[in-house]
Design an enzyme around this catalytic site. Structure first.
Site, PDB file in Angstrom:
ATOM      1  N   ASP A   1       0.818  -1.213   0.000  1.00 25.01           N
ATOM      2  CA  ASP A   1       0.000   0.000   0.000  1.00 25.01           C
ATOM      3  C   ASP A   1       0.854   1.267   0.000  1.00 25.01           C
ATOM      4  O   ASP A   1       1.978   1.274   0.507  1.00 25.01           O
ATOM      5  CB  ASP A   1      -0.879   0.053   1.252  1.00 25.01           C
ATOM      6  CG  ASP A   1      -2.092  -0.842   1.156  1.00 25.01           C
ATOM      7  OD1 ASP A   1      -2.157  -1.673   0.238  1.00 25.01           O
ATOM      8  OD2 ASP A   1      -2.980  -0.731   2.034  1.00 25.01           O
TER       9      ASP A   1
ATOM     10  N   HIS B   1      -5.381   2.995  -4.086  1.00 24.31           N
ATOM     11  CA  HIS B   1      -5.503   3.230  -2.636  1.00 24.31           C
ATOM     12  C   HIS B   1      -6.001   4.651  -2.376  1.00 24.31           C
ATOM     13  O   HIS B   1      -5.734   5.230  -1.337  1.00 24.31           O
ATOM     14  CB  HIS B   1      -4.150   2.998  -1.963  1.00 24.31           C
ATOM     15  CG  HIS B   1      -4.196   2.852  -0.478  1.00 24.31           C
ATOM     16  ND1 HIS B   1      -5.150   2.110   0.185  1.00 24.31           N
ATOM     17  CD2 HIS B   1      -3.380   3.363   0.496  1.00 24.31           C
ATOM     18  CE1 HIS B   1      -4.919   2.169   1.497  1.00 24.31           C
ATOM     19  NE2 HIS B   1      -3.868   2.916   1.703  1.00 24.31           N
TER      20      HIS B   1
ATOM     21  N   HIS C   1      -5.410   9.483   0.291  1.00 23.02           N
ATOM     22  CA  HIS C   1      -5.563   8.680   1.516  1.00 23.02           C
ATOM     23  C   HIS C   1      -6.670   9.231   2.419  1.00 23.02           C
ATOM     24  O   HIS C   1      -6.658   9.062   3.637  1.00 23.02           O
ATOM     25  CB  HIS C   1      -4.245   8.587   2.305  1.00 23.02           C
ATOM     26  CG  HIS C   1      -4.138   7.350   3.141  1.00 23.02           C
ATOM     27  ND1 HIS C   1      -4.444   7.323   4.496  1.00 23.02           N
ATOM     28  CD2 HIS C   1      -3.757   6.080   2.832  1.00 23.02           C
ATOM     29  CE1 HIS C   1      -4.245   6.104   4.972  1.00 23.02           C
ATOM     30  NE2 HIS C   1      -3.834   5.335   3.983  1.00 23.02           N
TER      31      HIS C   1
ATOM     32  N   HIS D   1       3.768  -2.032   3.461  1.00 26.47           N
ATOM     33  CA  HIS D   1       3.875  -0.676   2.912  1.00 26.47           C
ATOM     34  C   HIS D   1       5.329  -0.440   2.514  1.00 26.47           C
ATOM     35  O   HIS D   1       6.200  -0.418   3.391  1.00 26.47           O
ATOM     36  CB  HIS D   1       3.481   0.379   3.950  1.00 26.47           C
ATOM     37  CG  HIS D   1       2.093   0.243   4.491  1.00 26.47           C
ATOM     38  ND1 HIS D   1       1.751  -0.718   5.427  1.00 26.47           N
ATOM     39  CD2 HIS D   1       0.966   0.961   4.245  1.00 26.47           C
ATOM     40  CE1 HIS D   1       0.462  -0.581   5.728  1.00 26.47           C
ATOM     41  NE2 HIS D   1      -0.035   0.416   5.015  1.00 26.47           N
TER      42      HIS D   1
END
Length: 276
Positions: free
Chosen positions: A88, A139, A143, A233
């Protein structure tokens, strides 16, 4: 590892804070019983696709075609112990090294990419991800927590990265991962409208809380099981150095790495539904 740039350090810190709040919020909701999220497993998607099918050759061909894109040969996750690596919040300055590792290990991954400061900053890495057989997904653009946004904001957060990814790779994403895993009926409806399925995870190293690569590796290995979806990540310093050890250890346990779509083949994730 090279040190993070000021921009990436700021991004990493922001996401760490957001993740901490997410954990607390999720725990509160779970304890209160105020929410129930219906999720679907990769095996349920495969089983649903297999049930009405009678042409075994067609099913094998569908699986093989997807698996060959990752350089794996033919993989049937109904009969093979498969697992999916997902990353991510990239791409970042660490992503090139990660792609080198995945290429060396012949492992495909699924990348859920952020837009602002990532897709628009490292377009060449987005192209490389796609060119090297990885699944490129969304994603969101900034965010933003989608459950706190109005419908127009949700659409914008999802459409902007989709358009950029399609422009760079020629392929429109079919998967997204909601920030912090937070989703609701409004998000489901808009994802259905935009042709996106939501993908959560079953394994997390909580690498947003530590740069200890050994600890990240340990956490992944402790939680991994067949049909697992691993959340990492690549924006954090400790994560990419942990990846070779994670791959080697899971291969020794008999796992084959696939992308999220390969994990579900010959079935496909359905827009508006949530998978874990």
């Amino acid at each position: 590892m090279p040190s993070l740039t000021r921009k990436m350090t700021k991004t990493g810190t922001r996401l760490r804070v957001l993740a901490t709040f997410a954990a607390a919020a999720s725990l509160t909701l779970a304890l209160s019983g105020c929410t129930k999220l219906e999720t679907h497993s990769p095996s349920s998607v495969r089983n649903a696709a297999d049930a009405p099918a009678t042409d075994a050759g067609t099913r094998a061909g569908a699986n093989g075609a997807q698996a060959r894109a990752g350089g794996l040969g033919t993989v049937d996750c109904a009969h093979t112990k498969c697992i999916a690596l997902t990353f991510d919040a990239g791409p970042s300055e660490n992503s090139a090294r990660l792609l080198d590792i995945l290429k060396e290990k012949q492992v495909p991954a699924t990348f859920f990419l952020l837009g602002k400061g990532h897709i628009d900053t490292y377009p060449e890495l987005v192209r490389r991800m796609s060119d090297e057989g990885h699944e490129v997904a969304s994603h969101t653009w900034t965010h933003k927590i989608l459950t706190d946004a109005d419908p127009d904001e949700i659409r914008d957060e999802l459409e902007r990265p989709n358009k950029e990814i399609e422009r760079l790779t020629g392929k429109r994403p079919t998967l997204m991962r909601p920030p912090q895993g937070r989703t609701d009926d409004t998000v489901h409806d808009i994802c259905r409208e935009l042709g996106l399925a939501e993908v959560l995870w079953s394994v997390t190293a909580k690498d947003y809380k530590t740069n200890d690569s050994d600890l990240i590796t340990e956490r992944v290995l402790d939680q991994s099981s067949r049909d697992g979806i691993i959340l990492l990540h690549d924006i954090y310093d400790g994560t990419v150095p942990a990846v070779p050890g994670i791959i080697d250890a899971l291969k020794k346990r008999g796992y084959v790495f696939v992308t999220v779509p390969q994990l579900m083949a010959p079935g496909k994730a359905e827009p508006g539904k949530v998978y874990r």
